[in-house]
Write a protein that holds these residues in place. Structure first.
Motif: not given
Length: 379
Positions: A188-190, A193-199, A213-215, A332-338
């Motif tokens: 998870l990292d906006r 990959a905002p909106g999804y993930i990397a793997w 994958a990203f928005r 909406r890609a929640p902030p990394d801190l959250a």
């Protein structure tokens, strides 16, 4: 112009959905053709080819084409890790192109004509059926569009189009050691990959599949994203000998089922119809299930006076209400801190388990489909 060929059903696209539908139709004794624009099925796959357990059980792929994974390791942006697993559950990474070629050969063995290098451009109604135009004209009583998120069949018949999607990119990397062979690593990292993930996940033949994958693809160059994910992997594995040996990219529809997805004697299936989880972008399990269901519905319609196939499929497919809601949140890609703070909280852990394992929120309840290896009936 060469002499035309006549079929009961033409399927556009040798995809997971298209091949499943074609095989089901052949099992009912119908004359079926699959048009594939590439020189052979699986020549340029646009999917990671990761199978959930349910898809693996339907498909029963050859062991040499898959690699089994049991665990999921989910990383917050600060690389704090959440380990997830479920008794008896697994994923399969696959050699996707080879897997589609294997499916295509099984489909051919069932009596289906697969026509590689045939680009679908348009079709028109003629004499109670459809004429697919081209150097060799083809006729059919029903047409199935399994030709991806930007379906040409949808365009030809004025059907709805996918308007929301994620952009996916994946590298196949050799020489990446120490990452282990039994875990799907998700990041998870906006920024990445905002909106999804990397793997990163061990693949077939010693490669590691590294993707994201990203928005929205704008605002950051692909090489910057690759640099960021490789820096994350440096904390997990030895990347000094890493070498890219393959790559793929594509779009993943995330708007849910589109409407209208059918016209007279025409229906979209798979990605073309938006039959993909809006939250995860997962579509192979649904493609196998719904492709076969669609094939059976068309056979009932053509041979036994059954209901119009699109009415059958509209009843059986979920509208993914809850997953659409989660997709809006993810977009909406929640902030990394959250994400750092939420990773190990009970609600987050519960939701992660629902997403990755068997209790999949909002999936349609398709039953009684059997394995892709079920014998084809004699003609």
């Amino acid at each position: 112009m060469k002499r035309r060929r006549d079929y009961d059903v033409i399927v556009v696209g040798a995809s997971f959905a298209g091949l499943s539908a074609a095989r089901a139709l052949a099992q009912r004794g119908l004359q079926v053709a699959v048009l594939e624009k590439q020189k052979e099925p699986g020549a340029r796959p646009h999917t990671t080819g990761i199978l959930v357990k349910e898809a693996a059980e339907l498909l029963c792929p050859p062991a040499q084409l898959v690699h089994k994974i049991h665990d999921v390791l989910l990383y917050a942006p600060n690389m704090k890790r959440l380990a997830l697993s479920a008794p008896g559950y697994y994923f399969l990474t696959t050699e996707t192109g080879a897997l589609l070629r294997w499916m295509a050969q099984r489909t051919r063995d069932g009596g289906v004509d697969i026509i590689p290098g045939r680009v679908f451009e348009t079709a028109r109604y003629q004499g109670g059926g459809l004429l697919v135009e081209g150097e060799i004209p083809l006729t059919c009583r029903y047409l199935l569009g399994a030709d991806g998120a930007r379906s040409q069949v949808a365009k030809a018949f004025g059907l709805a189009r996918n308007r929301r999607w994620l952009t996916g990119m994946e590298l196949h990397v050799s020489g990446l050691s120490g990452i282990g062979d039994d875990a799907l690593h998700c990041f998870l990292d906006r920024r990445l990959a905002p909106g999804y993930i990397a793997w990163a996940v061990p693949g077939v033949g010693g490669v590691t599949q590294v993707g994201m994958a990203f928005r929205d693809p704008r605002g950051q160059r692909p090489r910057d994203r690759w640099g960021l994910i490789m820096r994350k992997l440096e904390s997990l594995a030895d990347v000094s000998q890493a070498k890219t040996v393959g790559r793929r990219a594509g779009i993943i529809p995330t708007g849910g089922p589109i409407s209208p997805f059918a016209a007279k004697q025409v229906m979209l299936i798979g990605d073309a119809a938006g039959w993909v989880s809006p939250l995860t972008g997962g579509g192979i399990h649904l493609a196998l299930d719904s492709g076969r269901q669609a094939g059976m519905a068309v056979a009932d319609y053509l041979e036994d006076g059954g209901l119009e196939p699109s009415r059958i499929m509209a009843r059986r497919l979920s509208n993914f209400t809850f997953k659409r809601l989660l997709r809006l949140i993810a977009d909406r890609a929640p902030p990394d801190l959250a994400q750092n703070l939420l990773l190990e909280t009970p609600p987050f852990v519960w939701l992660a388990r629902q997403i990755y394992f068997h209790k999949r929120l909002g999936l349609p309840k398709l039953t009684g489909l059997g394995s892709f290896l079920d014998p084809v009936s004699e003609r």
